[in-house]
Design a protein around this motif. Structure first.
Motif, PDB file in Angstrom:
ATOM      1  N   MET A 186       3.833  10.150  -9.651  1.00  0.00           N
ATOM      2  CA  MET A 186       3.148  10.369 -10.917  1.00  0.00           C
ATOM      3  C   MET A 186       2.425  11.717 -10.916  1.00  0.00           C
ATOM      4  O   MET A 186       2.422  12.427 -11.923  1.00  0.00           O
ATOM      5  CB  MET A 186       2.157   9.235 -11.202  1.00  0.00           C
ATOM      6  CG  MET A 186       2.828   7.926 -11.564  1.00  0.00           C
ATOM      7  SD  MET A 186       1.674   6.518 -11.632  1.00  0.00           S
ATOM      8  CE  MET A 186       0.497   7.060 -12.824  1.00  0.00           C
ATOM      9  N   LEU A 187       1.810  12.071  -9.800  1.00  0.00           N
ATOM     10  CA  LEU A 187       1.123  13.352  -9.699  1.00  0.00           C
ATOM     11  C   LEU A 187       2.069  14.525  -9.835  1.00  0.00           C
ATOM     12  O   LEU A 187       1.769  15.518 -10.503  1.00  0.00           O
ATOM     13  CB  LEU A 187       0.349  13.451  -8.382  1.00  0.00           C
ATOM     14  CG  LEU A 187      -0.944  12.637  -8.289  1.00  0.00           C
ATOM     15  CD1 LEU A 187      -1.465  12.663  -6.867  1.00  0.00           C
ATOM     16  CD2 LEU A 187      -1.973  13.200  -9.249  1.00  0.00           C
ATOM     17  N   TYR A 188       3.257  14.420  -9.206  1.00  0.00           N
ATOM     18  CA  TYR A 188       4.230  15.494  -9.299  1.00  0.00           C
ATOM     19  C   TYR A 188       4.793  15.619 -10.705  1.00  0.00           C
ATOM     20  O   TYR A 188       5.063  16.712 -11.175  1.00  0.00           O
ATOM     21  CB  TYR A 188       5.366  15.305  -8.283  1.00  0.00           C
ATOM     22  CG  TYR A 188       4.981  15.651  -6.875  1.00  0.00           C
ATOM     23  CD1 TYR A 188       4.405  16.883  -6.572  1.00  0.00           C
ATOM     24  CD2 TYR A 188       5.162  14.749  -5.847  1.00  0.00           C
ATOM     25  CE1 TYR A 188       4.030  17.206  -5.280  1.00  0.00           C
ATOM     26  CE2 TYR A 188       4.796  15.066  -4.544  1.00  0.00           C
ATOM     27  CZ  TYR A 188       4.240  16.298  -4.263  1.00  0.00           C
ATOM     28  OH  TYR A 188       3.876  16.621  -2.985  1.00  0.00           O
ATOM     29  N   GLN A 189       4.966  14.494 -11.387  1.00  0.00           N
ATOM     30  CA  GLN A 189       5.468  14.531 -12.767  1.00  0.00           C
ATOM     31  C   GLN A 189       4.446  15.128 -13.719  1.00  0.00           C
ATOM     32  O   GLN A 189       4.792  15.801 -14.679  1.00  0.00           O
ATOM     33  CB  GLN A 189       5.862  13.129 -13.235  1.00  0.00           C
ATOM     34  CG  GLN A 189       7.102  12.599 -12.554  1.00  0.00           C
ATOM     35  CD  GLN A 189       7.396  11.150 -12.916  1.00  0.00           C
ATOM     36  OE1 GLN A 189       6.610  10.498 -13.575  1.00  0.00           O
ATOM     37  NE2 GLN A 189       8.535  10.650 -12.471  1.00  0.00           N
ATOM     38  N   ALA A 190       3.163  14.875 -13.453  1.00  0.00           N
ATOM     39  CA  ALA A 190       2.104  15.379 -14.324  1.00  0.00           C
ATOM     40  C   ALA A 190       1.891  16.886 -14.130  1.00  0.00           C
ATOM     41  O   ALA A 190       1.387  17.555 -15.027  1.00  0.00           O
ATOM     42  CB  ALA A 190       0.805  14.628 -14.045  1.00  0.00           C
ATOM     43  N   ALA A 191       2.255  17.407 -12.985  1.00  0.00           N
ATOM     44  CA  ALA A 191       2.013  18.833 -12.688  1.00  0.00           C
ATOM     45  C   ALA A 191       3.028  19.749 -13.313  1.00  0.00           C
ATOM     46  O   ALA A 191       3.984  19.544 -13.833  1.00  0.00           O
ATOM     47  CB  ALA A 191       2.011  19.050 -11.188  1.00  0.00           C
ATOM     48  N   MET A 214       0.828  -1.198   0.000  1.00  0.00           N
ATOM     49  CA  MET A 214       0.000   0.000   0.000  1.00  0.00           C
ATOM     50  C   MET A 214       0.871   1.260   0.000  1.00  0.00           C
ATOM     51  O   MET A 214       0.641   2.187  -0.785  1.00  0.00           O
ATOM     52  CB  MET A 214      -0.918  -0.002   1.225  1.00  0.00           C
ATOM     53  CG  MET A 214      -1.831   1.195   1.315  1.00  0.00           C
ATOM     54  SD  MET A 214      -2.817   1.175   2.828  1.00  0.00           S
ATOM     55  CE  MET A 214      -1.550   1.415   4.073  1.00  0.00           C
ATOM     56  N   VAL A 215       1.884   1.305   0.854  1.00  0.00           N
ATOM     57  CA  VAL A 215       2.763   2.477   0.944  1.00  0.00           C
ATOM     58  C   VAL A 215       3.540   2.655  -0.360  1.00  0.00           C
ATOM     59  O   VAL A 215       3.685   3.784  -0.849  1.00  0.00           O
ATOM     60  CB  VAL A 215       3.710   2.345   2.157  1.00  0.00           C
ATOM     61  CG1 VAL A 215       4.794   3.404   2.139  1.00  0.00           C
ATOM     62  CG2 VAL A 215       2.921   2.432   3.447  1.00  0.00           C
ATOM     63  N   THR A 216       4.007   1.573  -0.939  1.00  0.00           N
ATOM     64  CA  THR A 216       4.736   1.643  -2.210  1.00  0.00           C
ATOM     65  C   THR A 216       3.844   2.176  -3.319  1.00  0.00           C
ATOM     66  O   THR A 216       4.258   3.026  -4.118  1.00  0.00           O
ATOM     67  CB  THR A 216       5.289   0.251  -2.582  1.00  0.00           C
ATOM     68  OG1 THR A 216       6.127  -0.200  -1.518  1.00  0.00           O
ATOM     69  CG2 THR A 216       6.076   0.293  -3.874  1.00  0.00           C
ATOM     70  N   THR A 217       2.616   1.711  -3.370  1.00  0.00           N
ATOM     71  CA  THR A 217       1.666   2.183  -4.380  1.00  0.00           C
ATOM     72  C   THR A 217       1.363   3.665  -4.195  1.00  0.00           C
ATOM     73  O   THR A 217       1.337   4.431  -5.167  1.00  0.00           O
ATOM     74  CB  THR A 217       0.362   1.362  -4.322  1.00  0.00           C
ATOM     75  OG1 THR A 217       0.687  -0.016  -4.548  1.00  0.00           O
ATOM     76  CG2 THR A 217      -0.637   1.834  -5.353  1.00  0.00           C
ATOM     77  N   LEU A 218       1.152   4.087  -2.960  1.00  0.00           N
ATOM     78  CA  LEU A 218       0.892   5.502  -2.691  1.00  0.00           C
ATOM     79  C   LEU A 218       2.090   6.366  -3.088  1.00  0.00           C
ATOM     80  O   LEU A 218       1.921   7.465  -3.628  1.00  0.00           O
ATOM     81  CB  LEU A 218       0.544   5.714  -1.222  1.00  0.00           C
ATOM     82  CG  LEU A 218      -0.815   5.197  -0.780  1.00  0.00           C
ATOM     83  CD1 LEU A 218      -0.962   5.299   0.736  1.00  0.00           C
ATOM     84  CD2 LEU A 218      -1.933   5.948  -1.474  1.00  0.00           C
ATOM     85  N   ASP A 219       3.294   5.879  -2.840  1.00  0.00           N
ATOM     86  CA  ASP A 219       4.497   6.609  -3.219  1.00  0.00           C
ATOM     87  C   ASP A 219       4.577   6.758  -4.742  1.00  0.00           C
ATOM     88  O   ASP A 219       4.887   7.834  -5.247  1.00  0.00           O
ATOM     89  CB  ASP A 219       5.742   5.893  -2.686  1.00  0.00           C
ATOM     90  CG  ASP A 219       7.009   6.675  -2.955  1.00  0.00           C
ATOM     91  OD1 ASP A 219       7.046   7.874  -2.600  1.00  0.00           O
ATOM     92  OD2 ASP A 219       7.953   6.087  -3.520  1.00  0.00           O
ATOM     93  N   ARG A 220       4.287   5.685  -5.470  1.00  0.00           N
ATOM     94  CA  ARG A 220       4.284   5.755  -6.944  1.00  0.00           C
ATOM     95  C   ARG A 220       3.240   6.741  -7.447  1.00  0.00           C
ATOM     96  O   ARG A 220       3.495   7.516  -8.358  1.00  0.00           O
ATOM     97  CB  ARG A 220       4.014   4.377  -7.542  1.00  0.00           C
ATOM     98  CG  ARG A 220       5.225   3.496  -7.553  1.00  0.00           C
ATOM     99  CD  ARG A 220       4.967   2.275  -8.428  1.00  0.00           C
ATOM    100  NE  ARG A 220       5.588   1.147  -7.787  1.00  0.00           N
ATOM    101  CZ  ARG A 220       5.039  -0.035  -7.592  1.00  0.00           C
ATOM    102  NH1 ARG A 220       3.811  -0.284  -8.005  1.00  0.00           N
ATOM    103  NH2 ARG A 220       5.696  -0.985  -6.987  1.00  0.00           N
ATOM    104  N   LEU A 221       2.061   6.706  -6.875  1.00  0.00           N
ATOM    105  CA  LEU A 221       1.003   7.633  -7.278  1.00  0.00           C
ATOM    106  C   LEU A 221       1.409   9.086  -7.024  1.00  0.00           C
ATOM    107  O   LEU A 221       1.171   9.965  -7.856  1.00  0.00           O
ATOM    108  CB  LEU A 221      -0.305   7.320  -6.537  1.00  0.00           C
ATOM    109  CG  LEU A 221      -1.072   6.101  -7.015  1.00  0.00           C
ATOM    110  CD1 LEU A 221      -2.210   5.793  -6.048  1.00  0.00           C
ATOM    111  CD2 LEU A 221      -1.611   6.316  -8.414  1.00  0.00           C
ATOM    112  N   GLU A 222       2.023   9.324  -5.877  1.00  0.00           N
ATOM    113  CA  GLU A 222       2.466  10.673  -5.553  1.00  0.00           C
ATOM    114  C   GLU A 222       3.509  11.163  -6.562  1.00  0.00           C
ATOM    115  O   GLU A 222       3.446  12.297  -7.039  1.00  0.00           O
ATOM    116  CB  GLU A 222       3.048  10.702  -4.139  1.00  0.00           C
ATOM    117  CG  GLU A 222       3.446  12.087  -3.680  1.00  0.00           C
ATOM    118  CD  GLU A 222       3.973  12.090  -2.253  1.00  0.00           C
ATOM    119  OE1 GLU A 222       3.735  13.096  -1.562  1.00  0.00           O
ATOM    120  OE2 GLU A 222       4.606  11.099  -1.854  1.00  0.00           O
TER     121      GLU A 222
END
Length: 107
Positions: free
Chosen positions: A102-107, A92-100
């Protein structure tokens, strides 16, 4: 959401969650926050964390996490292997880290 009594080793906590599994995950998260760097702890030095651990004490998990809706030390409680709950927490923590990221890269 239901109230669950979660215990493992020296950890005893009351958690509101949708299921006993989710309550166990949250309790493991609380225990892991003691030793792993979390965003809210970035201003804490290792010395500060060590000092806090001496004062407050560490929660130490045992081989199983026990969850009950009726109280601690209940014979009808659900037991889960701690290693399985920690592995699920890690995913769960690894997935949340990846999502975070991805969000920073998209911004």
């Amino acid at each position: 959401m239901a109230k669950f009594y979660v215990q493992s080793g020296t950890l005893r906590t009351i958690v509101q969650a949708e299921s006993s599994r989710k309550a166990a995950l949250w309790a493991v998260h609380q225990a892991m926050q003691q030793v792993l760097p979390m965003e809210e702890d970035l201003d804490q030095t290792p010395a500060n964390k060590s000092e806090r651990a001496v004062v407050e004490g560490f929660a130490v998990l045992s081989r199983k996490v026990t969850v009950s809706e009726r109280g601690y030390d209940r014979p009808d409680a659900v037991d889960m292997p701690t290693i399985e709950v920690v592995a699920e927490w890690n995913q769960m923590v690894t997935t949340l880290d990846r999502l975070e990221k991805m969000l920073y890269q998209a911004a």
